[in-house]
Enzyme design. Structure first.
Site, PDB file in Angstrom:
ATOM      1  N   SER A 160       0.848  -1.073   0.600  1.00  0.00           N
ATOM      2  CA  SER A 160      -0.070   0.147   0.016  1.00  0.00           C
ATOM      3  C   SER A 160       1.012   1.058  -0.013  1.00  0.00           C
ATOM      4  O   SER A 160       1.239   1.474  -0.655  1.00  0.00           O
ATOM      5  CB  SER A 160      -1.009   0.076   1.265  1.00  0.00           C
ATOM      6  OG  SER A 160      -1.973   0.919   1.547  1.00  0.00           O
ATOM      7  N   HIS A 207      -7.913   1.117  -1.320  1.00  0.00           N
ATOM      8  CA  HIS A 207      -8.140   0.101  -2.164  1.00  0.00           C
ATOM      9  C   HIS A 207      -9.400  -0.448  -2.847  1.00  0.00           C
ATOM     10  O   HIS A 207      -9.368  -1.358  -3.195  1.00  0.00           O
ATOM     11  CB  HIS A 207      -6.818  -0.762  -1.688  1.00  0.00           C
ATOM     12  CG  HIS A 207      -5.909  -0.256  -2.000  1.00  0.00           C
ATOM     13  ND1 HIS A 207      -5.030   0.099  -2.139  1.00  0.00           N
ATOM     14  CD2 HIS A 207      -5.258  -0.565  -0.446  1.00  0.00           C
ATOM     15  CE1 HIS A 207      -3.766   0.700  -1.845  1.00  0.00           C
ATOM     16  NE2 HIS A 207      -3.891  -0.520  -0.374  1.00  0.00           N
TER      17      HIS A 207
END
Length: 304
Positions: free
Chosen positions: A86, A190
């Site tokens: 991430s 996400h």
């Protein structure tokens, strides 16, 4: 072969930066970064409580700054590959020379603000599912309207969606899942909920000039090695609304012949997954400066 990896949001804990600021020059470096991005990284890394550093706009710059600081403390380490989970991908881009430190911190500051703004639109969150098989778990999540936002491997998938959808998951776990653990994050990262942040980040990226990666940069979009700076930057923009495929990154580590992994501060999450998914690969998490000697020894043993 050594891979240097950077963790994502949720790895931070109150006061985790304190011992690192005792290293020569570290406090001045963090202070300069704080001034550059308009965020008191020293305060948040040493004195702020868990709720304060859970704020997406704070957590993301704090994690990247900690990653850069701890990697620099290793010395002139040139890994064979880098990757990040991430937001850790921005730190990884700096490790690979795609972005300089100033550009990485500027980008992550904008990313954190944009994702916090997107998260405020609808109450959302994320939960980790422990156990189960992807072939069973992923269709179950999709049936509940949830996104498998992080497919981490080693029996771990992170679901993201609205708080109502996550509550339904608690009451209706997929077959084989032992536990559902809510994560200390402030939104459904996400996923499509982050679409507004993609536009904001794309505008910020236009001002940057990425360089060619000097080592193998493994993208968490699909585990592929990306060999141009422009594509790395493009992927950094798009990944805020797309799932993280850390499982595919680890498959690529195996293909590259990785024999050791060092996870920068605040390490622990990715090395924990690797211990289960990459047996035979030596792992070390840089949690405090006390870990530096062991890390340097691992570098000396496994660097090309």
């Amino acid at each position: 072969m050594l891979v240097l990896v950077a963790p994502g949001q949720g790895a931070q804990t109150p006061g985790f930066l304190t011992p690192w600021l005792e290293l020569p020059g570290a406090a001045d470096r963090i202070a300069a970064w704080s001034d550059a991005i308009g965020l008191d990284l020293t305060h948040y890394g040493t004195q702020a409580d868990a709720d304060a550093i859970r704020d997406t706009a704070v957590a993301q710059p704090l994690l990247v700054a900690a990653g850069l600081l701890s990697a620099a403390a290793l010395g002139d380490t040139v890994p064979g590959a880098v990757a990040g989970h991430s937001v850790g991908e921005i730190a990884a881009a700096a490790f690979a020379g795609v972005l300089d430190e100033a550009a990485a911190l500027t980008l992550v500051r904008r990313r954190g603000l944009a994702m916090a703004e997107a998260a405020a639109i609808t109450p959302t969150g994320m939960s980790a599912l422990l156990g189960g098989e992807p072939t069973t778990t992923i269709p179950h999540l999709e049936h509940l309207g949830l996104t498998p936002a992080n497919v981490n491997g080693a029996g771990q998938i992170v679901a993201a969606g609205t708080l109502e959808q996550l509550a339904a998951l608690e009451a209706d776990k997929p077959e084989g899942v032992r536990r559902v653990v809510p994560l200390k994050v402030a939104g459904a990262f996400h996923t499509h909920h982050m679409a507004p942040a993609v536009d904001a980040l794309a505008r910020a990226a236009e001002a940057l000039t990425p360089a060619v990666p000097r080592v193998a940069y493994v993208s968490n979009k699909d585990g592929q090695v990306v060999d141009t700076g422009s594509e790395v930057l493009q992927r950094l923009v798009g990944q805020v609304a797309n799932p993280v495929r850390w499982d595919l990154c680890m498959e690529t580590f195996e293909k590259l012949g990785v024999t050791a992994m060092i996870e920068v501060c605040p390490g622990g999450t990715l090395t924990g997954i690797a211990k289960r998914a990459l047996p035979g690969v030596a792992t070390l998490a840089l949690k405090t400066p006390d870990d530096l000697d062991a890390a340097r020894a691992l570098v000396a043993e496994h660097s090309a």
